[in-house]
Structure formats: C-alpha cells, structure tokens
Design a protein around this motif. Structure first.
Motif, PDB file in Angstrom:
ATOM      1  N   SER A 122       2.122   4.388   7.024  1.00 50.41           N
ATOM      2  CA  SER A 122       2.243   3.468   8.163  1.00 50.41           C
ATOM      3  C   SER A 122       2.491   2.024   7.725  1.00 50.41           C
ATOM      4  CB  SER A 122       0.998   3.542   9.044  1.00 50.41           C
ATOM      5  OG  SER A 122      -0.143   3.124   8.335  1.00 50.41           O
ATOM      6  N   HIS A 123       2.348   1.742   6.423  1.00 50.73           N
ATOM      7  CA  HIS A 123       2.551   0.377   5.939  1.00 50.73           C
ATOM      8  C   HIS A 123       3.747   0.213   5.004  1.00 50.73           C
ATOM      9  CE1 HIS A 123      -1.730   0.045   7.207  1.00 50.73           C
ATOM     10  NE2 HIS A 123      -1.273  -1.101   7.653  1.00 50.73           N
TER      11      HIS A 123
ATOM     12  N   ARG B 295       6.811   6.147  -1.891  1.00 50.75           N
ATOM     13  CA  ARG B 295       5.762   7.164  -2.026  1.00 50.75           C
ATOM     14  C   ARG B 295       5.635   7.687  -3.452  1.00 50.75           C
ATOM     15  NH1 ARG B 295       4.082   5.213   1.117  1.00 50.75           N
ATOM     16  NH2 ARG B 295       5.430   5.690   2.828  1.00 50.75           N
TER      17      ARG B 295
ATOM     18  N   GLU C   2       0.232   4.119  -0.710  1.00 48.74           N
ATOM     19  CA  GLU C   2      -0.461   5.325  -0.259  1.00 48.74           C
ATOM     20  C   GLU C   2      -0.468   5.450   1.267  1.00 48.74           C
ATOM     21  OE1 GLU C   2      -3.532   5.724  -4.030  1.00 48.74           O
ATOM     22  OE2 GLU C   2      -4.327   5.010  -2.131  1.00 48.74           O
ATOM     23  N   SER C   3       0.032   4.443   1.961  1.00 45.46           N
ATOM     24  CA  SER C   3      -0.028   4.421   3.421  1.00 45.46           C
ATOM     25  C   SER C   3       1.357   4.501   4.056  1.00 45.46           C
ATOM     26  CB  SER C   3      -0.720   3.135   3.890  1.00 45.46           C
ATOM     27  OG  SER C   3      -0.615   3.000   5.288  1.00 45.46           O
TER      28      SER C   3
ATOM     29  N   SER D 218       2.669   6.490  -5.500  1.00 47.96           N
ATOM     30  CA  SER D 218       1.296   6.838  -5.132  1.00 47.96           C
ATOM     31  C   SER D 218       0.934   8.155  -5.821  1.00 47.96           C
ATOM     32  CB  SER D 218       1.178   6.960  -3.613  1.00 47.96           C
ATOM     33  OG  SER D 218       1.894   8.078  -3.140  1.00 47.96           O
TER      34      SER D 218
ATOM     35  N   ASP E 216       0.842  -1.192   0.000  1.00 42.00           N
ATOM     36  CA  ASP E 216       0.000   0.000   0.000  1.00 42.00           C
ATOM     37  C   ASP E 216       0.882   1.249   0.000  1.00 42.00           C
ATOM     38  OD1 ASP E 216      -1.902   1.939   0.158  1.00 42.00           O
ATOM     39  OD2 ASP E 216      -2.910   1.107   1.921  1.00 42.00           O
TER      40      ASP E 216
ATOM     41  N   ARG F 288      -7.621  -3.836   2.592  1.00 37.01           N
ATOM     42  CA  ARG F 288      -7.115  -2.875   1.596  1.00 37.01           C
ATOM     43  C   ARG F 288      -6.756  -3.598   0.303  1.00 37.01           C
ATOM     44  NH1 ARG F 288      -6.913   1.821  -1.135  1.00 37.01           N
ATOM     45  NH2 ARG F 288      -4.802   2.638  -1.340  1.00 37.01           N
TER      46      ARG F 288
END
Length: 180
Positions: free
Chosen positions: A98-99, A105, A95-96, A108, A93, A134
């Motif tokens: 935290s993951h 990045r 877009e996250s 995204s 992910d 997700r």
C-alpha cells in the motif's frame, strides 16, 4: 571523507537534493544502476559493491528511498572497513504494497540486522512511501539514530529542497560524530 550517493527507484533527477549534493561535494560519487526503473536486488547490490570495493578511502553512504533498502541488503552480505557510516533518507517501505510499487517488492523483506556501522535515518512526517512510525521502527531494527524533519513529503525532487541545507547540517553533524 568520500560520499557515496545512492539514489532510489528511477534515479535522482537534476532537481533532487542528491544531485545538488553531488555537484556541491567534490568528494562524492554516485552509484549507477543499469536499470533504474526495474530494480533487481542482485544487480543493484553488485553495482554498489563494485563502487565500494573500488574506493580505498573512508566513506559515508548517502542513500535515498529504495537506496536505503539497498544499503541494508548490501550490509547483510558484505563488509568493508572503509564504510564509516550511512546517512539514510526516506526509507521506502518495500514490505508494504500500500506504500510502494510492485517493482520494489524484490527488496523485501528487510534484513533484520544491526548495521555494522553508525547510521542515521532521516524521515518526513508526511512521506507517502513510509509512515513516520514505520521509519522509526526501521531505525530501531537497524540500530540507527532517527531524525524526524517535519513535513517534507518523500524528501525528493517534489519537495523542492535544492541544496537541502538542513540535510547538509545533519550530514556534517553525523560525520563529526563518526570521526570522534
């Protein structure tokens, strides 16, 4: 059918199921990126496009992790009738924060498109880089089929899957569905 193996961040080392599959399937070829640890979307798309356009036979894209985001971005920009499908394993992910790490990045946001070829997302219930809900929502977004394979972590080298027979079974079933 030719298999195009598309690793994620850091490449897929010798103990990764993608490397086992590359050795197992003589009709496979791996995308090579110039910098596996500092991914730049434009550069990664260029290398994938170069490999795809230099192959004239029908192919299935087999992507893992950040490679899944790469396939979706590629499909948003390019078309090739020889790409018959995409087998997408453990989408990270991007877009996250935290993951996934900051270095991803640049991949995204995910394109919000229906993929122009059949696709299957294979995900794990305990993947630290994408919650299973997700992963399922990404499958819906891209009009992909979805398969939860249980608790396999990030489905990578740490999962110690070697030839990952369940994955091979899913790939062969997916390939048969494409051909029919």
């Amino acid at each position: 059918m030719k298999y195009i193996i598309i690793p994620g961040l850091g490449d897929s080392g010798s103990e990764h199921w993608q490397s086992y599959w590359q050795n197992l399937f003589p009709s496979s070829e791996r995308v090579i990126q110039k910098d596996w640890n500092n991914p730049k979307l434009e550069d990664w798309i260029f290398e994938l496009q170069n490999l795809i356009q230099n192959n004239s036979e029908p192919m299935i894209l087999i992507a893992h992790s950040l490679g899944v985001a790469l396939v979706v971005h590629w499909a948003n920009l390019h078309k090739n009738p020889n790409v018959k499908g995409a087998f997408l394993v453990s989408p990270s992910d991007v877009e996250s924060p935290s993951h996934t790490p900051e270095s991803t990045r640049g991949f995204s946001p995910f394109p919000k498109i229906k993929l122009p070829f059949p696709s299957l997302i294979v995900a794990s219930a305990d993947d630290p880089y994408v919650p299973i809900q997700r992963a399922e929502s990404l499958a819906d977004l891209w009009d992909s089929d979805f398969r939860n394979v249980g608790r396999l972590g990030h489905i990578n080298s740490e999962s110690k899957l070697e030839y990952w027979e369940l994955g091979q079974h899913l790939l062969k079933k997916f390939e048969l569905e494409i051909k029919s």
